[in-house]
Each structure stands twice: as C-alpha cells, then as structure tokens.
Design a protein around this motif. Structure first.
Motif, short mmCIF file in Angstrom:
data_model
loop_
_atom_site.label_atom_id
_atom_site.label_comp_id
_atom_site.label_asym_id
_atom_site.label_seq_id
_atom_site.Cartn_x
_atom_site.Cartn_y
_atom_site.Cartn_z
N ILE A 171 -12.80 -2.49 -3.21
CA ILE A 171 -11.46 -2.38 -3.78
C ILE A 171 -11.50 -1.38 -4.91
N LYS A 172 -10.57 -0.44 -4.89
CA LYS A 172 -10.51 0.57 -5.94
C LYS A 172 -9.09 0.68 -6.48
N GLU A 173 -9.00 1.11 -7.77
CA GLU A 173 -7.72 1.33 -8.40
C GLU A 173 -7.49 2.81 -8.61
N ALA A 198 0.17 -2.70 -7.79
CA ALA A 198 0.80 -1.55 -7.17
C ALA A 198 -0.17 -0.45 -6.74
N ASP A 199 -1.34 -0.35 -7.38
CA ASP A 199 -2.17 0.82 -7.18
C ASP A 199 -3.58 0.50 -6.68
N THR A 200 -3.82 -0.71 -6.22
CA THR A 200 -5.12 -1.07 -5.70
C THR A 200 -5.18 -0.76 -4.20
N GLN A 201 -6.33 -0.27 -3.76
CA GLN A 201 -6.54 0.03 -2.35
C GLN A 201 -7.80 -0.65 -1.84
N ILE A 273 -6.29 1.10 2.79
CA ILE A 273 -5.11 0.25 3.00
C ILE A 273 -4.50 -0.07 1.64
N PRO A 274 -3.23 0.22 1.44
CA PRO A 274 -2.62 0.01 0.12
C PRO A 274 -2.44 -1.46 -0.23
N SER A 275 -2.18 -1.72 -1.52
CA SER A 275 -2.10 -3.08 -2.02
C SER A 275 -0.88 -3.82 -1.52
#
Length: 283
Positions: A171-173, A198-201, A273-275
C-alpha cells in the motif's frame, strides 16, 4: 455517450450536429463489435463439439500408432480452440461491462490467503519458484476481476521466467498530495485521514527473471492477439489475449496496469488499484 443539445444557434448548431452524428456512429460500432465478439465464440461451440465427437468415435477403431498420434494432435488443436474461445468471450464480456455499476459483486477479500490459493492453482507443477510478499491486507472488489487480472499476470510470468517469479503486494500513498493537504490543514490528524481515504493505492507487482520486454513493446503487449514471439503455441507464446484480459479486468477495478523492466532483467507488471476500493490493513 453524451450528446450535444440540438437547440443551439448557428454556427454552433452545425458543430453540435456533427458531434452527435459522430457519437452515434461510435456507439453503433461499439455495439456491433460487442455483438460480434460475443456471438463468434458461441457459434464456434457447435462445430467444435462435432469434431470432438468424431475424434472420440475414431479412437475406438484406431489401433495404429500413427493414427493415435494424429488424433492426439487433433485433440490438442481442439483444446487450443476451446481456450481461445473462452478468452475471446471473457475479453468481450469485460469490455461490454463498461458503464455498469461497479459496486455490484464486490466482496472483502483477505489478499494473502486468496493469492496463496491462486498461486497454488497456477503453479501445480512447481516448475518455477513463485514467491509472494504480502502483508496482511484486505481489498474490497469484485473477486472475478481480481482473479482475471492476477491469474493472467502470474501465468504469463511463469511461462517466461527462467526460474523465479516474485509477487509483491503493498500500500502506498501519494506523497505530493499528502504534503499539499497537510500543509493547508491546521489539523494533522484530519489531513492524514483524508490522505489515507483518498490517495492510497494498492499495488500488486508480478516480476519474473525471464528475457524481459523491450521498451518499444510496452504498449503493444496489451493489444489483443499481440505476441512478441509470434508463436501460436500455448506452451510457448500463449494465444495473445491474457495480458489484454488482465488490463481490461484492472480497468474494471478502476485501476491501471503497466509494465517495466527489472533492473536485473525480466518483466515487471504493476497493477495499481485506487483507494475507492476500500483498502484495509490488518497490521
């Protein structure tokens, strides 16, 4: 598809009319392609079944080694056609699903256990060393799309790897967005929470130690029936739809699928894949 209002004054009205005609043409073309792509596999089933029946009957009266070998080859061709039919149907369904409600069919999936099970199914012969690095995480998505994306990437990696396939889930921000939000907010906690939502992938990376892919081919490999080795053999080059299906399935999860070269050689596929798909960490 959007349409322009016909209640406009000239010369904008003429432009709106041309736009609407173009939109109608595109819509009709898409519908025709979808109908064709879904009809062809179904129409192929009947002659394919007849060939299978004929070979089965011939086997009962065939005793010569050459005859048996020929029938074995026919069965292999039938299997290839069957696999191609399934892939074409899957690909057409994924593209036809665009515009549907993406919330339908979503489930919370425990990724480590799920991906371990998929790897065991895909690498039953243990021909390659497949290593999974996955912290305890959950993902809310449609499991059918996740399976299509993951299975096709792993099968592709196993096919081309010399010995090892490495799969990482992390998981990355978005750090730039994080700095912007935190800088504008007097409440650190509130800003951090907003970033997490909103910005975690979620990033799933599948890398192999095979020959790799030339940079100029990075886009071409996702085109249906595009294969760099020009092979039509399932055991070597596949049928040319696996990566196209993986990319279409990723798109259905509102994600992106890209390829790059490993520093040590081989290909590396990354699915982001977006949050919006409710990432959860159990750490």
């Amino acid at each position: 598809m959007l349409r322009a209002s016909p209640k406009l004054s000239e010369p904008v009205k003429a432009l709106a009319t041309s736009f609407n005609q173009m939109a109608e043409s595109i819509t009709e073309t898409v519908k025709e392609n979808q109908i064709f792509a879904q009809a062809v596999p179904h129409e192929m089933r009947t002659p394919q079944s007849r060939i299978q029946l004929a070979t089965g009957l011939l086997r009962k009266s065939s005793t010569q080694p050459q005859q048996v070998a020929l029938l074995d080859n026919i069965d292999t061709y039938i299997d290839d056609i069957d696999e191609l039919t399934k892939q074409v149907l899957t690909f057409s369904k994924l593209n036809a699903a665009i515009g549907e409600d993406k919330s339908i069919g979503k489930q919370v999936i425990k990724l480590e256990a799920y991906l371990d099970e998929r790897i065991a199914q895909l690498n039953q012969d243990n021909t390659k060393n497949v290593i999974l690095y996955c912290h305890q995480q959950e993902l809310e998505c449609d499991p059918a799309y996740l399976r299509l994306m993951f299975d096709n990437l792993v099968k592709n990696a196993i096919r081309y790897a010399k010995s090892t396939v490495i799969i990482c889930v992390e998981i990355k921000e978005d750090l730039d967005t994080s700095k912007t939000l935190i800088g504008k907010s007097s409440n650190w906690t509130a800003a951090s929470k907003k970033v997490n939502q909103a910005d975690t992938q979620l990033i799933i990376t599948v890398a192999d130690d095979g020959p790799g892919i030339a940079k100029e081919d990075f886009d071409a490999i996702f085109i249906p029936f595009s294969r760099l080795d020009k092979s039509r053999n399932l055991q070597t080059g596949g049928l040319g739809l696996g990566l196209a299906i993986a990319k279409a399935a990723t798109k259905r999860m509102s994600g992106e699928l890209n390829v790059s070269r490993n520093p040590d050689g081989g290909a590396s596929f990354s699915c982001r894949i977006p949050s919006g798909y409710s990432l959860k960490s159990n750490s």
